[in-house]
Design a protein around this motif. Structure first.
Motif, PDB file in Angstrom:
ATOM      1  N   GLU A  74      17.275  12.559 -12.209  1.00 40.70           N
ATOM      2  CA  GLU A  74      18.072  11.373 -12.511  1.00 40.70           C
ATOM      3  C   GLU A  74      17.760  10.761 -13.880  1.00 40.70           C
ATOM      4  N   PRO A  75      16.477  10.606 -14.265  1.00 44.58           N
ATOM      5  CA  PRO A  75      16.227  10.026 -15.600  1.00 44.58           C
ATOM      6  C   PRO A  75      16.818  10.854 -16.735  1.00 44.58           C
ATOM      7  N   LEU A  76      16.760  12.180 -16.595  1.00 40.88           N
ATOM      8  CA  LEU A  76      17.322  13.032 -17.649  1.00 40.88           C
ATOM      9  C   LEU A  76      18.837  13.080 -17.571  1.00 40.88           C
ATOM     10  N   VAL A  77      19.374  13.173 -16.356  1.00 44.38           N
ATOM     11  CA  VAL A  77      20.826  13.243 -16.204  1.00 44.38           C
ATOM     12  C   VAL A  77      21.478  11.965 -16.717  1.00 44.38           C
ATOM     13  N   ASN A  78      20.802  10.832 -16.524  1.00 37.13           N
ATOM     14  CA  ASN A  78      21.359   9.560 -17.007  1.00 37.13           C
ATOM     15  C   ASN A  78      21.471   9.513 -18.522  1.00 37.13           C
ATOM     16  N   GLN A  79      20.727  10.390 -19.207  1.00 34.02           N
ATOM     17  CA  GLN A  79      20.805  10.407 -20.668  1.00 34.02           C
ATOM     18  C   GLN A  79      21.978  11.232 -21.180  1.00 34.02           C
ATOM     19  N   ARG A  80      22.641  11.946 -20.288  1.00 30.36           N
ATOM     20  CA  ARG A  80      23.756  12.784 -20.723  1.00 30.36           C
ATOM     21  C   ARG A  80      24.876  11.958 -21.342  1.00 30.36           C
ATOM     22  N   GLY A  81      25.183  10.828 -20.724  1.00 36.46           N
ATOM     23  CA  GLY A  81      26.258   9.984 -21.257  1.00 36.46           C
ATOM     24  C   GLY A  81      25.955   9.510 -22.667  1.00 36.46           C
ATOM     25  N   ALA A  82      24.704   9.084 -22.895  1.00 35.81           N
ATOM     26  CA  ALA A  82      24.338   8.599 -24.230  1.00 35.81           C
ATOM     27  C   ALA A  82      24.397   9.731 -25.258  1.00 35.81           C
ATOM     28  N   ARG A  83      23.910  10.929 -24.882  1.00 33.39           N
ATOM     29  CA  ARG A  83      23.954  12.049 -25.838  1.00 33.39           C
ATOM     30  C   ARG A  83      25.392  12.463 -26.118  1.00 33.39           C
ATOM     31  N   GLU A  84      26.223  12.482 -25.088  1.00 31.39           N
ATOM     32  CA  GLU A  84      27.628  12.838 -25.289  1.00 31.39           C
ATOM     33  C   GLU A  84      28.328  11.803 -26.161  1.00 31.39           C
ATOM     34  N   GLY A 132      18.501  21.618 -22.207  1.00 31.55           N
ATOM     35  CA  GLY A 132      17.351  22.507 -21.998  1.00 31.55           C
ATOM     36  C   GLY A 132      16.271  21.841 -21.174  1.00 31.55           C
ATOM     37  N   GLN A 133      16.005  20.564 -21.450  1.00 26.57           N
ATOM     38  CA  GLN A 133      15.013  19.836 -20.662  1.00 26.57           C
ATOM     39  C   GLN A 133      15.443  19.731 -19.195  1.00 26.57           C
ATOM     40  N   ILE A 134      16.718  19.513 -18.991  1.00 27.12           N
ATOM     41  CA  ILE A 134      17.208  19.428 -17.616  1.00 27.12           C
ATOM     42  C   ILE A 134      17.021  20.766 -16.905  1.00 27.12           C
ATOM     43  N   ALA A 135      17.323  21.887 -17.620  1.00 25.11           N
ATOM     44  CA  ALA A 135      17.156  23.208 -17.012  1.00 25.11           C
ATOM     45  C   ALA A 135      15.674  23.481 -16.709  1.00 25.11           C
ATOM     46  N   ASP A 136      14.779  23.159 -17.659  1.00 24.41           N
ATOM     47  CA  ASP A 136      13.348  23.347 -17.416  1.00 24.41           C
ATOM     48  C   ASP A 136      12.868  22.498 -16.251  1.00 24.41           C
ATOM     49  N   ILE A 175      11.168  21.724 -10.654  1.00 27.30           N
ATOM     50  CA  ILE A 175      11.432  21.107  -9.352  1.00 27.30           C
ATOM     51  C   ILE A 175      11.586  22.176  -8.282  1.00 27.30           C
ATOM     52  N   ASN A 176      12.264  23.265  -8.631  1.00 25.99           N
ATOM     53  CA  ASN A 176      12.406  24.347  -7.656  1.00 25.99           C
ATOM     54  C   ASN A 176      11.038  24.913  -7.278  1.00 25.99           C
ATOM     55  N   ALA A 177      10.147  25.090  -8.300  1.00 25.36           N
ATOM     56  CA  ALA A 177       8.797  25.585  -7.998  1.00 25.36           C
ATOM     57  C   ALA A 177       8.049  24.591  -7.132  1.00 25.36           C
ATOM     58  N   LEU A 178       8.166  23.300  -7.421  1.00 24.28           N
ATOM     59  CA  LEU A 178       7.473  22.295  -6.628  1.00 24.28           C
ATOM     60  C   LEU A 178       8.022  22.234  -5.212  1.00 24.28           C
ATOM     61  N   VAL A 179       9.310  22.411  -5.072  1.00 25.35           N
ATOM     62  CA  VAL A 179       9.901  22.438  -3.729  1.00 25.35           C
ATOM     63  C   VAL A 179       9.367  23.632  -2.945  1.00 25.35           C
ATOM     64  N   SER A 180       9.221  24.780  -3.648  1.00 16.38           N
ATOM     65  CA  SER A 180       8.623  25.951  -2.992  1.00 16.38           C
ATOM     66  C   SER A 180       7.187  25.654  -2.574  1.00 16.38           C
ATOM     67  N   ALA A 181       6.446  24.940  -3.454  1.00 16.25           N
ATOM     68  CA  ALA A 181       5.074  24.570  -3.100  1.00 16.25           C
ATOM     69  C   ALA A 181       5.053  23.659  -1.878  1.00 16.25           C
ATOM     70  N   SER A 238      22.491  18.996 -31.493  1.00 19.31           N
ATOM     71  CA  SER A 238      21.170  19.561 -31.189  1.00 19.31           C
ATOM     72  C   SER A 238      20.445  18.727 -30.133  1.00 19.31           C
ATOM     73  N   ASP A 239      20.504  17.407 -30.261  1.00 18.46           N
ATOM     74  CA  ASP A 239      19.863  16.545 -29.266  1.00 18.46           C
ATOM     75  C   ASP A 239      20.493  16.741 -27.887  1.00 18.46           C
ATOM     76  N   GLN A 240      21.809  16.914 -27.860  1.00 15.50           N
ATOM     77  CA  GLN A 240      22.472  17.142 -26.583  1.00 15.50           C
ATOM     78  C   GLN A 240      22.043  18.473 -25.971  1.00 15.50           C
ATOM     79  N   ALA A 241      21.959  19.529 -26.819  1.00 13.05           N
ATOM     80  CA  ALA A 241      21.506  20.830 -26.313  1.00 13.05           C
ATOM     81  C   ALA A 241      20.052  20.759 -25.856  1.00 13.05           C
ATOM     82  N   SER A 242      19.214  20.018 -26.598  1.00 15.63           N
ATOM     83  CA  SER A 242      17.817  19.866 -26.197  1.00 15.63           C
ATOM     84  C   SER A 242      17.707  19.177 -24.844  1.00 15.63           C
TER      85      SER A 242
END
Length: 404
Positions: free
Chosen positions: A245-255, A103-107, A112-118, A96-100
């Motif tokens: 990067e901060p969220l992606v770096n957590q992937r290894g720990a969750r995995e 989800g945070q990465i997708a959100d 980020i895409n909206a901010l890039v558009s801005a 569940s933590d890994q899926a969460s």
């Protein structure tokens, strides 16, 4: 005379028999000595096998004990099972933590895409504001040119009016003296009125040009303020854009947490690592198993050795690879074949001879032993094709080395 003669043959036969017995005994002794040196034998031997202590890698109550003491188990056979429910819950939480996190990465990616558009919109606004500044700067220049032209028109109109006004005032006194005609005075008055109207129009045009200049200046200032605002919005949009990067770096720990939880769950079931005998089993179902704490012992039933202690004088006739015969006390009539695996190279030194080895200087006893016993070194003999139910660790054995 006859009786003395007849007694000689028995004596000769007895003497010959004695000599034969002595020769046979000598030959037998030599044969025994030969076999003793070339086929060393010892009854100071024991049966040995590798054994390990089975200790769980997770803790919890034992809900299923699938073996009994002294039972023979096959490789990968279930030995016991620890309550796996806490580890199932831990695995579900880790998943569940890994899926969460995903989800945070997708959100965050959508943000980020909206901010890039801005940022892109702000960049476009900057370009539009820069175009407005350029346009209104040109409009200011044009308005200033119009003001300059209007001022010149006012000056010309004023000069012409002053000329017409002076001409009228010059002709009016001359009319009473009839030096000029009424028509000349009327034309001068009409010209003065026309020039006065022209002067008023020039002044009005000047005021319009000045108003247009003020308006252009105001628009120019407004466009400059819009440019500054667009630049500020662009910088703000750029600063608001974050990275994953901060969220992606957590992937290894969750995995790793998921893998660790699954590993712990799998370790709730303990299987036999090889064919073995259960021994020293003193627990039952319901006992609480602790990590690293031995539950019982497994004797490796795949390989058995007979370890014989041979005198040091016999070691020159023993080498790895030699054939050997092994007998056990439980079935002394069964001969088992084996192969010498290794010959020992060290035993604990005798403190009566070299003293006690300790830090500092050796402690040697000041005594003299008249009888020196030969040291014995262990020789490991691997039994070939051992019967499954014959050997027991520590069982007495007899080992005979067959040499070459």
């Amino acid at each position: 005379m006859d009786s003395h003669t007849s007694s000689k043959p028995p004596r000769v036969l007895s003497r010959r028999f004695s000599v034969g017995v002595a020769l046979a005994a000598g030959a037998l002794g030599l044969l025994v000595l030969y076999h003793t040196h070339h086929d060393p034998r010892t009854d100071d031997a024991e049966v040995f096998a590798n054994f390990i202590g089975i200790a769980p890698q997770v803790e919890g109550p034992i809900v299923r004990l699938n073996v009994r003491d002294n039972q023979f188990v096959k490789q990968r056979e279930l030995l016991f099972e620890i309550d796996e429910r806490p580890y199932e819950y831990a695995l579900e939480k880790a998943i569940s933590d890994q899926a969460s996190l995903e989800g945070q990465i997708a959100d965050e990616q959508r943000k980020i895409n909206a901010l890039v558009s801005a940022v892109s919109v702000a960049q476009a606004n900057i370009h539009g504001a820069q175009a407005d500044v350029t346009r209104w700067a040109a409009a200011v220049d044009q308005a200033r040119a119009d003001v300059a032209n209007a001022e010149q028109g006012v000056q010309r109109a004023k000069a012409e009016w002053m000329y017409s006004n002076n001409n009228l005032h010059r002709l009016e006194p001359l009319l009473a003296k009839q030096f000029v005609t009424v028509d000349q005075v009327d034309r001068a008055r009409t010209s003065e009125i026309a020039q006065s109207e022209a002067l008023k129009q020039s002044e009005s045009q000047l005021r319009l040009s000045q108003a247009a200049l003020q308006s252009a200046l105001a628009q120019f200032e407004r466009s400059g303020a819009g440019l500054d605002e667009s630049n500020a919005q662009h910088q703000q949009a750029q600063h608001a854009v974050t990275t994953l990067e901060p969220l992606v770096n957590q992937r290894g720990a969750r995995e790793a947490a998921v893998k660790n939880a699954r590993y712990n769950l799998n370790n709730c079931r303990v299987y036999a690592p090889f064919d073995a005998r259960i021994t020293n089993l003193t627990i039952s179902e319901g006992a609480y198993a602790h990590v690293g704490q031995q539950v019982f012992t497994l004797i490796d039933a795949r390989t058995w050795w007979a370890i014989g202690n041979f005198r040091e004088g016999q070691l020159q006739h023993i080498a790895p690879g030699m054939r050997a015969d092994v007998y056990v006390m439980s079935k002394p009539n069964v001969r088992l074949t084996g192969v010498v695996d290794s010959v020992g190279f060290g035993v604990t030194p005798d403190p009566d001879i070299i003293g006690t080895l300790q830090p500092g200087l050796p402690d040697v006893q000041r005594t003299l032993n008249w009888v020196h016993l030969a040291s014995r070194y262990p020789v490991r003999v691997r039994v070939q094709n051992p019967p499954p139910d014959l050997f027991r660790v520590g069982e007495s054995a007899v080992v005979t080395i067959r040499g070459n």
